[in-house]
Design a protein around this motif. Structure first.
Motif, PDB file in Angstrom:
ATOM      1  N   ALA A  35       1.117 -10.996 -14.600  1.00  0.00           N
ATOM      2  CA  ALA A  35       0.850 -11.436 -13.225  1.00  0.00           C
ATOM      3  C   ALA A  35       1.894 -12.452 -12.755  1.00  0.00           C
ATOM      4  N   ILE A  36       2.360 -13.304 -13.651  1.00  0.00           N
ATOM      5  CA  ILE A  36       3.407 -14.269 -13.273  1.00  0.00           C
ATOM      6  C   ILE A  36       4.659 -13.521 -12.826  1.00  0.00           C
ATOM      7  N   MET A  37       4.981 -12.437 -13.533  1.00  0.00           N
ATOM      8  CA  MET A  37       6.167 -11.649 -13.189  1.00  0.00           C
ATOM      9  C   MET A  37       6.009 -10.969 -11.835  1.00  0.00           C
ATOM     10  N   ASN A  38       4.757 -10.625 -11.483  1.00  0.00           N
ATOM     11  CA  ASN A  38       4.514  -9.885 -10.239  1.00  0.00           C
ATOM     12  C   ASN A  38       4.233 -10.791  -9.039  1.00  0.00           C
ATOM     13  N   GLU A  39       3.963 -12.064  -9.311  1.00  0.00           N
ATOM     14  CA  GLU A  39       3.590 -12.963  -8.227  1.00  0.00           C
ATOM     15  C   GLU A  39       4.853 -13.505  -7.529  1.00  0.00           C
ATOM     16  N   GLU A  40       4.864 -13.433  -6.201  1.00  0.00           N
ATOM     17  CA  GLU A  40       6.012 -13.932  -5.429  1.00  0.00           C
ATOM     18  C   GLU A  40       5.800 -15.376  -4.998  1.00  0.00           C
ATOM     19  N   SER A  41       4.554 -15.806  -4.833  1.00  0.00           N
ATOM     20  CA  SER A  41       4.253 -17.158  -4.397  1.00  0.00           C
ATOM     21  C   SER A  41       4.505 -18.152  -5.535  1.00  0.00           C
ATOM     22  N   GLU A  42       5.254 -19.220  -5.246  1.00  0.00           N
ATOM     23  CA  GLU A  42       5.551 -20.225  -6.277  1.00  0.00           C
ATOM     24  C   GLU A  42       4.278 -20.932  -6.722  1.00  0.00           C
ATOM     25  N   ILE A  43       3.415 -21.272  -5.743  1.00  0.00           N
ATOM     26  CA  ILE A  43       2.166 -21.937  -6.131  1.00  0.00           C
ATOM     27  C   ILE A  43       1.262 -20.982  -6.890  1.00  0.00           C
ATOM     28  N   GLY A  44       1.348 -19.681  -6.547  1.00  0.00           N
ATOM     29  CA  GLY A  44       0.588 -18.674  -7.285  1.00  0.00           C
ATOM     30  C   GLY A  44       1.028 -18.615  -8.741  1.00  0.00           C
ATOM     31  N   LYS A 232      -2.849  -6.698  -1.348  1.00  0.00           N
ATOM     32  CA  LYS A 232      -2.228  -6.900  -0.032  1.00  0.00           C
ATOM     33  C   LYS A 232      -3.041  -7.878   0.821  1.00  0.00           C
ATOM     34  N   LEU A 233      -4.218  -8.292   0.330  1.00  0.00           N
ATOM     35  CA  LEU A 233      -5.065  -9.180   1.129  1.00  0.00           C
ATOM     36  C   LEU A 233      -4.495 -10.591   1.221  1.00  0.00           C
ATOM     37  N   GLY A 234      -3.625 -10.963   0.267  1.00  0.00           N
ATOM     38  CA  GLY A 234      -2.970 -12.264   0.342  1.00  0.00           C
ATOM     39  C   GLY A 234      -3.817 -13.426  -0.138  1.00  0.00           C
ATOM     40  N   ILE A 235      -4.939 -13.145  -0.796  1.00  0.00           N
ATOM     41  CA  ILE A 235      -5.803 -14.238  -1.302  1.00  0.00           C
ATOM     42  C   ILE A 235      -5.086 -14.979  -2.429  1.00  0.00           C
ATOM     43  N   GLY A 241      -3.050 -18.099  -2.020  1.00  0.00           N
ATOM     44  CA  GLY A 241      -2.124 -17.163  -1.406  1.00  0.00           C
ATOM     45  C   GLY A 241      -1.214 -16.518  -2.438  1.00  0.00           C
ATOM     46  N   GLY A 242      -0.778 -15.291  -2.128  1.00  0.00           N
ATOM     47  CA  GLY A 242       0.127 -14.603  -3.047  1.00  0.00           C
ATOM     48  C   GLY A 242      -0.245 -13.149  -3.204  1.00  0.00           C
ATOM     49  N   ARG A 243       0.471 -12.479  -4.100  1.00  0.00           N
ATOM     50  CA  ARG A 243       0.285 -11.036  -4.292  1.00  0.00           C
ATOM     51  C   ARG A 243      -0.818 -10.693  -5.270  1.00  0.00           C
ATOM     52  N   VAL A 244      -1.049 -11.592  -6.253  1.00  0.00           N
ATOM     53  CA  VAL A 244      -1.951 -11.222  -7.349  1.00  0.00           C
ATOM     54  C   VAL A 244      -3.363 -11.766  -7.106  1.00  0.00           C
ATOM     55  N   THR A 245      -4.150 -10.967  -6.375  1.00  0.00           N
ATOM     56  CA  THR A 245      -5.571 -11.293  -6.194  1.00  0.00           C
ATOM     57  C   THR A 245      -6.392 -10.646  -7.303  1.00  0.00           C
ATOM     58  N   ALA A 246      -5.962  -9.465  -7.745  1.00  0.00           N
ATOM     59  CA  ALA A 246      -6.654  -8.778  -8.854  1.00  0.00           C
ATOM     60  C   ALA A 246      -5.634  -8.360  -9.901  1.00  0.00           C
ATOM     61  N   LEU A 247      -6.038  -8.456 -11.159  1.00  0.00           N
ATOM     62  CA  LEU A 247      -5.184  -8.018 -12.259  1.00  0.00           C
ATOM     63  C   LEU A 247      -5.344  -6.531 -12.521  1.00  0.00           C
ATOM     64  N   ASP A 248      -6.555  -6.028 -12.321  1.00  0.00           N
ATOM     65  CA  ASP A 248      -6.774  -4.605 -12.556  1.00  0.00           C
ATOM     66  C   ASP A 248      -8.088  -4.153 -11.894  1.00  0.00           C
ATOM     67  N   VAL A 249      -8.190  -2.854 -11.688  1.00  0.00           N
ATOM     68  CA  VAL A 249      -9.386  -2.216 -11.129  1.00  0.00           C
ATOM     69  C   VAL A 249      -9.749  -1.037 -12.028  1.00  0.00           C
ATOM     70  N   HIS A 250     -11.015  -0.950 -12.393  1.00  0.00           N
ATOM     71  CA  HIS A 250     -11.465   0.163 -13.236  1.00  0.00           C
ATOM     72  C   HIS A 250     -12.675   0.831 -12.596  1.00  0.00           C
ATOM     73  N   ILE A 251     -12.697   2.143 -12.656  1.00  0.00           N
ATOM     74  CA  ILE A 251     -13.800   2.921 -12.086  1.00  0.00           C
ATOM     75  C   ILE A 251     -14.510   3.697 -13.196  1.00  0.00           C
ATOM     76  N   LYS A 252     -15.835   3.675 -13.170  1.00  0.00           N
ATOM     77  CA  LYS A 252     -16.631   4.604 -13.980  1.00  0.00           C
ATOM     78  C   LYS A 252     -17.519   5.388 -13.022  1.00  0.00           C
ATOM     79  N   ALA A 253     -17.632   6.682 -13.236  1.00  0.00           N
ATOM     80  CA  ALA A 253     -18.358   7.527 -12.283  1.00  0.00           C
ATOM     81  C   ALA A 253     -19.219   8.557 -13.004  1.00  0.00           C
ATOM     82  N   MET A 254     -20.242   9.028 -12.303  1.00  0.00           N
ATOM     83  CA  MET A 254     -21.080  10.117 -12.797  1.00  0.00           C
ATOM     84  C   MET A 254     -21.672  10.852 -11.597  1.00  0.00           C
ATOM     85  N   PRO A 255     -22.180  12.068 -11.784  1.00  0.00           N
ATOM     86  CA  PRO A 255     -22.760  12.823 -10.657  1.00  0.00           C
ATOM     87  C   PRO A 255     -23.952  12.096 -10.025  1.00  0.00           C
ATOM     88  N   CYS A 256     -24.204  12.423  -8.755  1.00  0.00           N
ATOM     89  CA  CYS A 256     -25.296  11.773  -8.024  1.00  0.00           C
ATOM     90  C   CYS A 256     -26.021  12.815  -7.156  1.00  0.00           C
TER      91      CYS A 256
END
Length: 279
Positions: A35-44, A232-235, A241-256
């Motif tokens: 995340a440090i490598m991907n973050e553009e904001s210095e304070i981030g 992209k939300l900039g949180i 502020g900055g690019r890294v609001t989330a490190l990762d997103v995972h989905i689990k799914a099943m029929p409904c």
């Protein structure tokens, strides 16, 4: 049939909850370094470096990573060829949690929902059990912080809302949380089943390793799309502020059901404390 004494489950849970609260996994430390490598904001960048320093101090000093040592969530996958002996399983699980929070000097965060009186030992645990093939028991623990849990939600969408409705719901929850869930976040998404199953799937998704994508190609692409939209939300880290609001997103799914589209979002803070062991 393999016999397993429930005292082994107690002992395992005691160790796992202490370990999870005092030491970030190497995998999660890698995610923060990336995340440090991907973050553009210095304070981030500074915020993420502070989080890593905090984790280092916690491990060296043997103190919790965060003051919120979490509600004790336990997931068990029990082999159908296991015969549990030596006592009641639920009692054994709660005893493991009780010992961990006392021995590890971890804050007890469990209370009556109305009177708010603390139970004093962080029990009862939230327990989920699943019967699976084999003669082993997989034990997973998640000390779940309240700040991030407050921005988790289950909702039943209409089928017509589809993938765009799912994305809008997830972004709504992350935007609503802003800095309060302590980003950078891990976001678990449960899709399908029914209302309670979607929530359980979202929680289970928090155990998926960093950068491991859903085996379904469509859902794998959806994970990346949602991660990019969140960032992209900039949180940014801790809401500065900055690019890294989330490190990762995972989905689990099943029929409904054909008339419903259940979706749940489980938000996890930067102190992503999960552990597992097979006995």
């Amino acid at each position: 049939m393999r016999e397993v004494d429930v005292s082994l489950i107690t002992e395992t849970l005691e160790n796992l909850f202490i370990e999870a609260n005092l030491k970030l996994s190497s995998e999660h430390i890698l995610a923060l370094r990336d995340a440090i490598m991907n973050e553009e904001s210095e304070i981030g960048k500074e915020v993420i470096e502070s989080l890593l320093k905090n984790a280092e101090i916690a491990e060296i000093e043997g103190i919790p990573i965060c003051q919120d040592t979490g509600l004790a969530c336990v997931f068990l996958e029990i082999g159908q060829d296991v015969h549990l002996v030596g006592g009641n399983l639920e009692d054994a699980i709660n005893e493991g949690v009780r010992r961990a929070y006392k021995k590890g000097y971890l804050r007890s965060s469990t209370c009556d929902p109305i009177t708010r009186k603390n139970t004093g030992d962080n029990t009862p645990a939230i327990i989920h059990e699943k019967i699976v093939p084999g003669d082993r028991i997989r034990i997973l623990v998640l000390p779940k912080g309240g700040g991030s849990e407050n921005y988790s939600e289950a909702r039943v969408l209409t089928p017509a809302q589809g993938a765009e409705g799912i994305k809008a719901f997830v972004l709504e929850m992350v935007r609503k949380g802003g800095p309060n869930p302590c980003p950078p976040l891990i976001v678990g998404i449960g899709i399908g089943g029914n209302l309670e199953m979607a929530a359980l799937l979202a929680k289970e998704a928090l155990f998926v390793p960093y950068k491991v994508r859903n085996p379904d190609n469509y859902l794998a692409k959806l994970e990346i799309e949602i991660l990019n939209e969140i960032n992209k939300l900039g949180i940014g880290p801790q809401g500065y502020g900055g690019r890294v609001t989330a490190l990762d997103v995972h989905i689990k799914a099943m029929p409904c059901h054909i008339a419903s589209l259940p979706v749940a979002v489980a938000i996890q803070c930067h102190a992503h404390r999960v552990r597992e062991r097979i006995i």
